[in-house]
Design a protein around this motif. Sequence first.
Motif, mmCIF file in Angstrom:
data_model
loop_
_atom_site.group_PDB
_atom_site.id
_atom_site.type_symbol
_atom_site.label_atom_id
_atom_site.label_comp_id
_atom_site.label_asym_id
_atom_site.label_seq_id
_atom_site.Cartn_x
_atom_site.Cartn_y
_atom_site.Cartn_z
ATOM 1 N N CYS A 1 0.724 -1.243 -0.030
ATOM 2 C CA CYS A 1 -0.064 0.071 -0.038
ATOM 3 C C CYS A 1 1.006 1.229 0.169
ATOM 4 C CB CYS A 1 -1.154 -0.021 1.288
ATOM 5 S SG CYS A 1 -2.409 -1.215 0.953
ATOM 6 N N HIS A 2 2.107 1.022 0.559
ATOM 7 C CA HIS A 2 2.982 2.403 0.697
ATOM 8 C C HIS A 2 3.427 2.604 -0.832
ATOM 9 C CE1 HIS A 2 6.805 4.204 2.370
ATOM 10 N NE2 HIS A 2 5.846 5.228 1.841
ATOM 11 N N ALA A 3 3.566 1.640 -1.642
ATOM 12 C CA ALA A 3 3.938 1.753 -2.900
ATOM 13 C C ALA A 3 2.849 2.215 -3.659
ATOM 14 C CB ALA A 3 4.564 0.373 -3.445
ATOM 15 N N LEU A 4 1.725 1.750 -3.664
ATOM 16 C CA LEU A 4 0.517 2.341 -4.282
ATOM 17 C C LEU A 4 0.256 3.906 -3.824
ATOM 18 C CD1 LEU A 4 -2.142 -0.678 -3.714
ATOM 19 C CD2 LEU A 4 -0.897 0.102 -5.942
ATOM 20 N N LYS A 5 0.487 4.185 -2.743
ATOM 21 C CA LYS A 5 0.223 5.671 -2.421
ATOM 22 C C LYS A 5 1.305 6.420 -2.839
ATOM 23 C CE LYS A 5 1.477 8.832 0.685
ATOM 24 N NZ LYS A 5 2.840 9.480 1.076
ATOM 25 N N ARG B 1 -0.778 4.519 -9.927
ATOM 26 C CA ARG B 1 -1.686 5.286 -11.006
ATOM 27 C C ARG B 1 -2.985 6.224 -10.345
ATOM 28 N NH1 ARG B 1 -3.803 2.308 -16.272
ATOM 29 N NH2 ARG B 1 -1.519 2.076 -16.545
ATOM 30 N N ASN B 2 -3.417 5.566 -9.444
ATOM 31 C CA ASN B 2 -4.396 6.139 -8.513
ATOM 32 C C ASN B 2 -3.852 6.869 -7.218
ATOM 33 O OD1 ASN B 2 -6.453 5.565 -10.668
ATOM 34 N ND2 ASN B 2 -6.306 3.413 -9.808
ATOM 35 N N LEU C 1 -5.956 7.799 -3.720
ATOM 36 C CA LEU C 1 -5.666 6.935 -2.506
ATOM 37 C C LEU C 1 -5.181 8.131 -1.367
ATOM 38 C CD1 LEU C 1 -5.284 4.460 -0.784
ATOM 39 C CD2 LEU C 1 -2.900 4.080 -1.985
ATOM 40 N N GLN C 2 -4.518 8.953 -1.750
ATOM 41 C CA GLN C 2 -3.788 10.083 -0.649
ATOM 42 C C GLN C 2 -4.971 10.637 0.028
ATOM 43 O OE1 GLN C 2 -0.971 12.089 -2.948
ATOM 44 N NE2 GLN C 2 0.414 10.392 -3.290
ATOM 45 N N LYS C 3 -5.940 10.993 -0.773
ATOM 46 C CA LYS C 3 -6.988 11.913 -0.227
ATOM 47 C C LYS C 3 -7.597 11.048 0.696
ATOM 48 C CE LYS C 3 -11.070 14.567 -1.892
ATOM 49 N NZ LYS C 3 -11.732 14.902 -2.958
ATOM 50 N N GLU C 4 -7.925 9.758 0.511
ATOM 51 C CA GLU C 4 -8.764 8.804 1.333
ATOM 52 C C GLU C 4 -7.888 8.629 2.728
ATOM 53 O OE1 GLU C 4 -9.286 5.248 -1.218
ATOM 54 O OE2 GLU C 4 -10.980 6.262 -2.157
ATOM 55 N N LEU C 5 -6.603 8.497 2.517
ATOM 56 C CA LEU C 5 -5.675 8.117 3.712
ATOM 57 C C LEU C 5 -5.621 9.317 4.587
ATOM 58 C CD1 LEU C 5 -2.813 5.948 2.114
ATOM 59 C CD2 LEU C 5 -4.740 5.307 3.327
#
Length: 470
Positions: A438-442, A446-447, A451-455
């Motif tokens: 999840c750290h890599a995704l954040k 691409r999204n 994801l940052q907004k949700e986190l």
Amino acid sequence: MTDGRDLIERIGKLRPANRRTGQPLHRPLLLLWAIAQAVHGRTREQPWSVVKEDVGPLLTEFADSSDGQQDVLYPFWALQRVKLWEVAESADLPLTSQGRRPKLSALDEANPVAGLPKQDYDRLSEDLELAAWAVSTLIIRFFTPTPPLLLEALRLKELVAGQVATCLRPVPGEPYPHRDAIADAYGGNRVLGITPLADGILTVYSDDKGPYADQRLPEMDWIAYTGDGLSGDQTLSAGNRRMAEYQEQQKALRYWHKPYKGHWTFETWAVVVQRRKRWGLGQDGRQRREFVWILAPVPSPMRETWPPEVIEALNEDDGQLHDDSVDVIPLEVDSTLETKRTSARERYQRLAAAARRTAAGRTRRSKIAQVERYLRSPAAREAVVLRSEGRCENPSCKGHPLERTDADEPILEVDHVNGLARTGQDIPEVMIALCPNCHALKTRGRNRHKLQKELRVIARSRHRSFMENG
């Protein structure tokens, strides 16, 4: 050691006493003068009267001697102890009542000849590369920063030609398969992590395999280097004491690094810009307080080559210990806490308050501030891990949110949701615990913006929940 390296080893054993006014530089100066005699083909053995006349003014100008010619007596006699100097017929000279040295009147009367041992003189006069190595070693160890006219006064400027650092051995980039190979080539201890090579210049070793948690600081090339001592609280002794001396004197040391399954390489010269203390695990698996020495790489040991941000950090360094172990005390060693009656919520609130106190004092913009923001309040990181309850805080995690390490620790990475550079805040409400996936995704997905907004919402919500009483 061969090919003159035994000479470098004896130079490495030259250790003038530390006094309140600093190190007396009488012996290094006399030795530099003697090397110059070999380089320029002067007679190896010179009468006491000549040595006194030549070296006395050097002591006055470069060693803060109040009476240079009289003070020549001390190095003239003491340099024999490390087998770098010989005084002819010394056994016939009457000594002072303490027996430490001959009387000045006895030297003036006998006027004995003295100089380098013949084998050293012959090597230095025939091998100018060795002579440059010896001179550079003495300059780096005892005369940094170098007084502007020192090399001219000794007639050694042409020998090193402004390239003191490049005359030293080893040179940055040299690789060796193991520590024994380094010691075979350049002497020094084969085991210790903080230890000088045979030339007396301090060297530190960092092995990715352990046992210390050394690390390059992200987004900068500075190094967090763990202090000396495998188990138990580290103390300011042995290697740590030498590191403190180099920090106080603002001298460069050698940094060797061994990547996992790689070779040892002399990576860079570095200077200590700060000393910190944190909690860590000793080799015995128990929590202990350990030193963290912040090392700034520099191109050479010569101060005039150091980048402005390093000079700024050295000027900013107060030489004091920055203790990051005060606010965050592991439960297993905190005897002041009634651990069974302290809830996770109460502990989180205490850690969050400590993180805010630390963040309030970090408003400077400098390399040191960047270091502090990365090493950031251990309280903030501890709070986020506690809040996570051992699992990834991304509710849509599709990786392994509950996976554990061999030490039964959660595999989590504490991260700033908006990035540390943007917020500059080390407080739990803007930080989140994520599994590596999840750290890599954040960070790179691409999204990631969605994801940052949700986190951000999740981090603040979970923070509020833990800060509420009851």
